[in-house]
Design an enzyme around this catalytic site. Structure first.
Site, PDB file in Angstrom:
ATOM      1  N   ARG A  64       0.817  -1.217   0.000  1.00 31.64           N
ATOM      2  CA  ARG A  64       0.000   0.000   0.000  1.00 31.64           C
ATOM      3  C   ARG A  64       0.853   1.270   0.000  1.00 31.64           C
ATOM      4  O   ARG A  64       0.466   2.287  -0.601  1.00 31.64           O
ATOM      5  CB  ARG A  64      -0.926  -0.017   1.223  1.00 31.64           C
ATOM      6  CG  ARG A  64      -1.935   1.119   1.251  1.00 31.64           C
ATOM      7  CD  ARG A  64      -3.031   0.827   2.246  1.00 31.64           C
ATOM      8  NE  ARG A  64      -4.063   1.856   2.266  1.00 31.64           N
ATOM      9  CZ  ARG A  64      -4.339   2.602   3.324  1.00 31.64           C
ATOM     10  NH1 ARG A  64      -3.644   2.455   4.453  1.00 31.64           N
ATOM     11  NH2 ARG A  64      -5.297   3.505   3.273  1.00 31.64           N
ATOM     12  N   HIS A  68       0.242   4.544  -2.389  1.00 30.64           N
ATOM     13  CA  HIS A  68       0.012   5.905  -1.892  1.00 30.64           C
ATOM     14  C   HIS A  68       1.159   6.846  -2.257  1.00 30.64           C
ATOM     15  O   HIS A  68       0.965   8.052  -2.350  1.00 30.64           O
ATOM     16  CB  HIS A  68      -0.237   5.890  -0.387  1.00 30.64           C
ATOM     17  CG  HIS A  68      -1.622   5.443  -0.021  1.00 30.64           C
ATOM     18  ND1 HIS A  68      -2.267   5.816   1.131  1.00 30.64           N
ATOM     19  CD2 HIS A  68      -2.504   4.649  -0.681  1.00 30.64           C
ATOM     20  CE1 HIS A  68      -3.478   5.273   1.167  1.00 30.64           C
ATOM     21  NE2 HIS A  68      -3.640   4.539   0.090  1.00 30.64           N
ATOM     22  N   ASN A  96      -3.924   8.610   4.885  1.00 29.18           N
ATOM     23  CA  ASN A  96      -2.736   7.998   5.492  1.00 29.18           C
ATOM     24  C   ASN A  96      -2.732   7.991   7.015  1.00 29.18           C
ATOM     25  O   ASN A  96      -2.176   7.079   7.634  1.00 29.18           O
ATOM     26  CB  ASN A  96      -1.477   8.748   5.015  1.00 29.18           C
ATOM     27  CG  ASN A  96      -1.249   8.615   3.521  1.00 29.18           C
ATOM     28  OD1 ASN A  96      -1.723   7.654   2.897  1.00 29.18           O
ATOM     29  ND2 ASN A  96      -0.535   9.565   2.940  1.00 29.18           N
ATOM     30  N   HIS A 196      -6.648  -5.844  -2.206  1.00 32.67           N
ATOM     31  CA  HIS A 196      -7.436  -6.011  -0.981  1.00 32.67           C
ATOM     32  C   HIS A 196      -7.723  -7.486  -0.700  1.00 32.67           C
ATOM     33  O   HIS A 196      -8.575  -7.801   0.121  1.00 32.67           O
ATOM     34  CB  HIS A 196      -8.721  -5.173  -1.045  1.00 32.67           C
ATOM     35  CG  HIS A 196      -8.465  -3.691  -1.024  1.00 32.67           C
ATOM     36  ND1 HIS A 196      -9.461  -2.749  -1.173  1.00 32.67           N
ATOM     37  CD2 HIS A 196      -7.309  -2.983  -0.860  1.00 32.67           C
ATOM     38  CE1 HIS A 196      -8.923  -1.533  -1.114  1.00 32.67           C
ATOM     39  NE2 HIS A 196      -7.623  -1.645  -0.932  1.00 32.67           N
TER      40      HIS A 196
HETATM   41  C1  HEM Z   1      -9.403   1.452  -5.836  1.00 37.81           C
HETATM   42  C2  HEM Z   1      -9.307   2.367  -4.898  1.00 37.81           C
HETATM   43  C3  HEM Z   1      -8.838   2.058  -3.505  1.00 37.81           C
HETATM   44  C4  HEM Z   1      -9.438   2.455  -2.368  1.00 37.81           C
HETATM   45  C5  HEM Z   1     -10.699   3.297  -2.258  1.00 37.81           C
HETATM   46  C6  HEM Z   1      -8.685   1.903  -1.271  1.00 37.81           C
HETATM   47  C7  HEM Z   1      -8.968   2.115   0.059  1.00 37.81           C
HETATM   48  C8  HEM Z   1      -8.370   1.450   1.093  1.00 37.81           C
HETATM   49  C9  HEM Z   1      -8.731   1.592   2.474  1.00 37.81           C
HETATM   50  C10 HEM Z   1      -9.809   2.527   3.025  1.00 37.81           C
HETATM   51  C11 HEM Z   1      -7.963   0.744   3.205  1.00 37.81           C
HETATM   52  C12 HEM Z   1      -8.006   0.544   4.707  1.00 37.81           C
HETATM   53  C13 HEM Z   1      -7.288   1.686   5.375  1.00 37.81           C
HETATM   54  C14 HEM Z   1      -7.585   1.776   6.848  1.00 37.81           C
HETATM   55  O1  HEM Z   1      -8.740   1.629   7.236  1.00 37.81           O
HETATM   56  O2  HEM Z   1      -6.633   2.042   7.611  1.00 37.81           O
HETATM   57  C15 HEM Z   1      -7.098   0.072   2.285  1.00 37.81           C
HETATM   58  C16 HEM Z   1      -6.160  -0.850   2.644  1.00 37.81           C
HETATM   59  C17 HEM Z   1      -5.281  -1.420   1.740  1.00 37.81           C
HETATM   60  N1  HEM Z   1      -5.133  -1.072   0.421  1.00 37.81           N
HETATM   61 FE1  HEM Z   1      -6.413  -0.009  -0.674  1.00 37.81          FE
HETATM   62  N2  HEM Z   1      -7.641   1.190  -1.767  1.00 37.81           N
HETATM   63  C18 HEM Z   1      -7.682   1.258  -3.134  1.00 37.81           C
HETATM   64  C19 HEM Z   1      -6.765   0.722  -4.003  1.00 37.81           C
HETATM   65  C20 HEM Z   1      -5.627   0.054  -3.621  1.00 37.81           C
HETATM   66  C21 HEM Z   1      -4.514  -0.245  -4.477  1.00 37.81           C
HETATM   67  C22 HEM Z   1      -4.410   0.183  -5.940  1.00 37.81           C
HETATM   68  C23 HEM Z   1      -3.613  -0.934  -3.737  1.00 37.81           C
HETATM   69  C24 HEM Z   1      -2.260  -1.489  -4.121  1.00 37.81           C
HETATM   70  C25 HEM Z   1      -1.818  -1.578  -5.353  1.00 37.81           C
HETATM   71  C26 HEM Z   1      -4.180  -1.068  -2.407  1.00 37.81           C
HETATM   72  C27 HEM Z   1      -3.609  -1.759  -1.375  1.00 37.81           C
HETATM   73  C28 HEM Z   1      -4.133  -1.839  -0.098  1.00 37.81           C
HETATM   74  C29 HEM Z   1      -3.631  -2.744   0.918  1.00 37.81           C
HETATM   75  C30 HEM Z   1      -2.572  -3.811   0.708  1.00 37.81           C
HETATM   76  C31 HEM Z   1      -4.337  -2.468   2.090  1.00 37.81           C
HETATM   77  C32 HEM Z   1      -4.137  -3.098   3.473  1.00 37.81           C
HETATM   78  C33 HEM Z   1      -2.996  -2.365   4.158  1.00 37.81           C
HETATM   79  C34 HEM Z   1      -2.626  -2.863   5.540  1.00 37.81           C
HETATM   80  O3  HEM Z   1      -3.184  -3.835   6.046  1.00 37.81           O
HETATM   81  O4  HEM Z   1      -1.736  -2.227   6.137  1.00 37.81           O
HETATM   82  N3  HEM Z   1      -5.381  -0.429  -2.368  1.00 37.81           N
HETATM   83  N4  HEM Z   1      -7.351   0.536   1.011  1.00 37.81           N
END
Ligand code: HEM
Ligand SMILES: *[C@@H]1O[C@H](CO)[C@@H](O)[C@H](O)[C@H]1NC(C)=O
Ligand SMILES: *[C@@H]1O[C@H](CO)[C@@H](O)[C@H](O)[C@H]1NC(C)=O
Length: 324
Positions: A64, A68, A96, A196
């Site tokens: 992630r 970002h 973030n 995800h």
């Molecule tokens: C399509 C639009 C996307 C949205 C709206 C989105 C939104 C989010 C949100 C809200 C979270 C949880 C954050 C939290 O509650 O602390 C999350 C986690 C995550 N996102 Fe996305 N995301 C998107 C696309 C992506 C992309 C493109 C990637 C990587 C290429 C990605 C990788 C991740 C990963 C791996 C997590 C888990 C991180 C952790 O456990 O530390 N996401 N995302």
């Protein structure tokens, strides 16, 4: 005579323009460090391995960070900069704050890399390699990481806060638009959202979905509500897996979840909600290989977003601070 002078000046102008555009869009290349730091993949990979062995989620967190980083002014390591007296960085921007993590692991990687090839490998490239190594160690696909990014000297709180990183409340059209704005297609967006399949989200990111939305499996919603109290402010940081089935394994089960209305975020479920991306989601459930291929290709494209190359930016010594 006059006309040949004009022709020559035109030719010179054309050459200059070509050269200029050549420098400003200097290409990233897979073998950028093959002479200057041939062990970079080995070193980054070993630290990522250890970190994920200690805590599986760290693979998700590192993936992630690269996302970002790239969506805010390009893949330039800006997300890693701590606040200074001259700028507020990206770490506390809305997408973030209390959410992105893994900075200590990046510090460990940087220290090890500086140990074998000091002053050579950028922090932006470390994020790109860490994303690959993280996905690999959790069972996902391989891609050929392109390298040669340089590091920014500053970071932008306001850019990180501006909506370029789409919020989890996004509609499908907002998701498509935000990705298109950085040169990524709807297909790239659907494939990259497959990230995800690993990692966790905070209650504050999915509260409205599990209390108020109707396109959600009732049993799933109920179980997510049990660890996410309704009043805003209570339990905001309580975690739930983004993939209900296998949150520490990089597979295609994220898309199966969407088909059974078990997407945790509103933005997740938007990908299979009667719209233009339904068929691609269905394809990824039936043909996991096509997900892996599209994901790998889209990661390369994402890593290509507006890098600093050539003599722009710098190679930071410490990923948290610009060189003085
Ligand atoms: C399509 C639009 C996307 C949205 C709206 C989105 C939104 C989010 C949100 C809200 C979270 C949880 C954050 C939290 O509650 O602390 C999350 C986690 C995550 N996102 Fe996305 N995301 C998107 C696309 C992506 C992309 C493109 C990637 C990587 C290429 C990605 C990788 C991740 C990963 C791996 C997590 C888990 C991180 C952790 O456990 O530390 N996401 N995302
Ligand atoms: C970030 O989160 C901390 C801790 O919850 C909070 O005190 C701070 O105000 C937040 N920063 C911003 C810019 O929202
Ligand atoms: C659900 O929607 C109602 C009406 O829009 C709103 O007042 C309430 O705050 C929402 N609840 C949650 C948990 O988001």
């Amino acid at each position: 005579m006059a006309s040949s002078v004009i022709m020559i000046s035109f030719a010179l102008l054309a050459c200059t323009l070509l050269l200029m555009s050549g420098t400003s869009s200097a290409q990233l290349t897979p073998n950028f460090y093959s002479k200057s730091c041939p062990k970079v993949f080995e070193v980054v990979g070993s630290v990522v391995h250890d970190a994920v062995a200690k805590e599986k989620r760290m693979g998700a967190s590192l993936l992630r960070l690269h996302f970002h980083d790239c969506f805010v002014n390009g893949c330039d390591g800006s997300i890693l900069l701590d606040d200074t007296s001259s700028f507020t960085g990206e770490k506390t921007a809305r997408p973030n704050n209390n959410s992105v993590r893994g900075f200590n692991v990046v510090d460990d990687i940087k220290k090890k890399v500086e140990g074998v090839c000091p002053g050579v490998v950028s922090c932006a490239d470390i994020l790109a390699i860490s994303a690959l190594e993280s996905v690999l160690v959790l069972g996902g696909p391989k891609w050929t990481v392109k390298l040669g990014r340089r590091d920014s000297k500053s970071a932008s709180f306001s850019a990180a806060n501006s909506g370029v990183i789409p919020p989890p409340t996004s509609t499908l059209s907002n998701l498509i638009n935000r990705f298109q704005a950085v040169g990524l297609s709807a297909k790239d967006m659907v494939a990259l959202s497959g990230s995800h399949t690993i990692g966790q989200a905070r209650c504050t990111s999915f509260r409205n979905r599990v209390y108020n939305e109707t396109n959600i499996d009732a049993t799933f919603a109920k179980s997510r509500r049990s660890n996410c109290p309704r009043p805003t402010g209570s339990g905001d940081n309580n975690l739930a897996p983004l993939d209900v089935k296998s949150p520490t394994y990089f597979d295609n089960s994220y898309y199966n979840n969407l088909i059974s209305q078990k997407g945790l975020l509103r933005s997740d479920q938007q990908l299979h909600n009667g719209g233009s991306t339904d068929s691609l989601v269905e394809q990824y459930t039936k043909n996991p290989r096509s997900f892996f291929e599209d994901f790998a290709a889209a990661m390369v494209k994402m890593g290509d977003i507006r890098p600093l190359t050539g003599s722009k930016g710098e190679i930071r010594k410490n990923c948290r601070v610009a060189n003085s």
